[in-house]
Write a protein that holds these residues in place. Structure first.
Motif, PDB file in Angstrom:
ATOM      1  N   ASP A   1       0.828  -1.218   0.000  1.00 26.62           N
ATOM      2  CA  ASP A   1       0.000   0.000   0.000  1.00 26.62           C
ATOM      3  C   ASP A   1       0.854   1.256   0.000  1.00 26.62           C
ATOM      4  OD1 ASP A   1      -2.364  -1.442   0.091  1.00 26.62           O
ATOM      5  OD2 ASP A   1      -2.268  -1.623   2.279  1.00 26.62           O
ATOM      6  N   LEU A   2       2.171   1.087  -0.034  1.00 22.66           N
ATOM      7  CA  LEU A   2       3.067   2.241   0.049  1.00 22.66           C
ATOM      8  C   LEU A   2       4.112   2.262  -1.064  1.00 22.66           C
ATOM      9  CD1 LEU A   2       3.736   1.978   3.886  1.00 22.66           C
ATOM     10  CD2 LEU A   2       2.297   3.696   2.767  1.00 22.66           C
TER      11      LEU A   2
ATOM     12  N   TRP B   1       9.561   0.703  -7.622  1.00 21.79           N
ATOM     13  CA  TRP B   1       8.559   0.110  -6.752  1.00 21.79           C
ATOM     14  C   TRP B   1       8.208  -1.302  -7.208  1.00 21.79           C
ATOM     15  CZ3 TRP B   1       5.510   5.304  -7.014  1.00 21.79           C
ATOM     16  CH2 TRP B   1       5.877   6.108  -5.920  1.00 21.79           C
ATOM     17  N   PHE B   2       7.503  -2.038  -6.359  1.00 20.22           N
ATOM     18  CA  PHE B   2       6.948  -3.321  -6.783  1.00 20.22           C
ATOM     19  C   PHE B   2       6.102  -3.076  -8.037  1.00 20.22           C
ATOM     20  CE2 PHE B   2       7.499  -3.847  -2.153  1.00 20.22           C
ATOM     21  CZ  PHE B   2       8.286  -4.989  -2.150  1.00 20.22           C
ATOM     22  N   ASN B   3       6.074  -4.033  -8.931  1.00 17.24           N
ATOM     23  CA  ASN B   3       5.347  -3.944 -10.211  1.00 17.24           C
ATOM     24  C   ASN B   3       6.035  -3.012 -11.211  1.00 17.24           C
ATOM     25  OD1 ASN B   3       3.461  -5.481  -8.866  1.00 17.24           O
ATOM     26  ND2 ASN B   3       2.051  -3.766  -8.514  1.00 17.24           N
TER      27      ASN B   3
ATOM     28  N   LEU C   1      -0.044   9.897   1.345  1.00 16.98           N
ATOM     29  CA  LEU C   1       0.341   8.821   2.271  1.00 16.98           C
ATOM     30  C   LEU C   1       1.725   8.271   1.906  1.00 16.98           C
ATOM     31  CD1 LEU C   1      -0.630   6.819   4.585  1.00 16.98           C
ATOM     32  CD2 LEU C   1      -1.223   5.271   2.703  1.00 16.98           C
ATOM     33  N   VAL C   2       1.917   8.045   0.614  1.00 17.60           N
ATOM     34  CA  VAL C   2       3.211   7.493   0.168  1.00 17.60           C
ATOM     35  C   VAL C   2       4.335   8.478   0.489  1.00 17.60           C
ATOM     36  CG1 VAL C   2       4.551   6.752  -1.852  1.00 17.60           C
ATOM     37  CG2 VAL C   2       2.165   6.020  -1.588  1.00 17.60           C
ATOM     38  N   TRP C   3       4.088   9.770   0.247  1.00 19.75           N
ATOM     39  CA  TRP C   3       5.119  10.762   0.556  1.00 19.75           C
ATOM     40  C   TRP C   3       5.404  10.839   2.050  1.00 19.75           C
ATOM     41  CZ3 TRP C   3       9.173  12.278  -1.566  1.00 19.75           C
ATOM     42  CH2 TRP C   3       9.250  12.466  -2.946  1.00 19.75           C
ATOM     43  N   GLU C   4       4.372  10.704   2.883  1.00 15.97           N
ATOM     44  CA  GLU C   4       4.613  10.731   4.335  1.00 15.97           C
ATOM     45  C   GLU C   4       5.548   9.598   4.744  1.00 15.97           C
ATOM     46  OE1 GLU C   4       0.839  10.874   6.360  1.00 15.97           O
ATOM     47  OE2 GLU C   4       0.367  12.814   5.434  1.00 15.97           O
TER      48      GLU C   4
END
Ligand SMILES: [Zn+2]
Length: 243
Positions: A39-40, A153-155, A52-55
């Protein structure tokens, strides 16, 4: 003692950074324990919730900027400054190799201190003086679109230019050092085989806390904390210039 003509290629993984206190981030940790890494650290997660990812990345940037290179990073720098032809291929996104003084470092999984515009692909860097206390999504100064961390990132696939460079380098390598990585991820898990095919006399040494799937094909696997085992190996195996 290996002559200065020896071509050395090094693959480093999270074990080298962990010795400097940086978590692996293969799973989430600390404040972020309740989140799943999927999720990140996926393009889908970023599209869904970039804030959220940036946090999460600000938190990680803060950890990395406080961390210091350890004896394993410094031993690699000493090898290079002693005159060896040495290239580091790292799976780590932190900048501890660079901060230790290594000059030929290639980041297979990107670099956490860089960001890329999702629209115009402009690449910029965080300043080392940054405090990373913001929770704002950074914007491109050229086109005002949002920036993303320049990491794989994954994927996502690895940068084909870095892969091509790595393959060519591995084929002409005399000594392959694999440090602190128990799980080489595709396509990096092929690197030892590419090096072996390219050089029948390849010597391959692995440094890790535990045995790995690679251990059966190495010249020697040296178990133990890499910040201790690797500098010892370097001083016994190579001609290190006195500082
Ligand atoms: Zn832009």
């Amino acid at each position: 003692m290996k002559s200065l003509e020896t071509k050395i290629t090094v693959i480093t993984g999270s074990g080298v950074s962990q010795s400097s206190g940086i978590p692996t981030f293969r799973g989430t940790d600390g404040l972020w324990k309740k989140y799943n890494v999927m999720d990140l650290a996926t393009p889908q997660a970023f599209a869904r919730n970039p804030k959220l990812v940036w946090e999460w990345y600000y938190w990680r940037l803060g950890l990395v900027s406080q961390a210091k290179p350890n004896e394993a990073h410094l031993a690699l720098k000493n090898l290079e400054s002693s005159g060896y032809d040495l290239v580091v291929l790292t799976q780590n996104v932190d900048n501890l190799h660079e901060r230790a003084g290594s000059s030929k470092v290639f980041h297979l999984h990107g670099e956490i201190f860089q960001r890329r515009c999702i629209k115009c692909h402009d690449i910029t860097s965080w300043q080392s003086s940054e405090t990373f206390s913001s929770s704002e999504i950074p914007k491109c100064t050229k086109c005002n679109s949002i920036l993303r961390p320049k990491v794989v990132w994954f994927n996502e696939t690895l940068d084909p230019e870095i892969i091509r460079f790595s393959h060519n380098r591995l084929k002409e390598t005399d000594v392959l050092l694999i440090i602190g990585t128990s799980g080489l991820v595709h396509p990096v898990n092929n690197f030892p085989f590419i090096a072996k095919q390219g050089n029948m006399n390849l010597e391959m040494y692995e440094f890790n806390l535990e045995l790995t799937p690679l251990s059966s094909m190495t010249t020697k696997t040296i178990l133990g904390p890499v910040e201790k085992t690797f500098p010892e190996f370097v001083s016994k195996t190579f001609k290190i210039a006195k500082k």
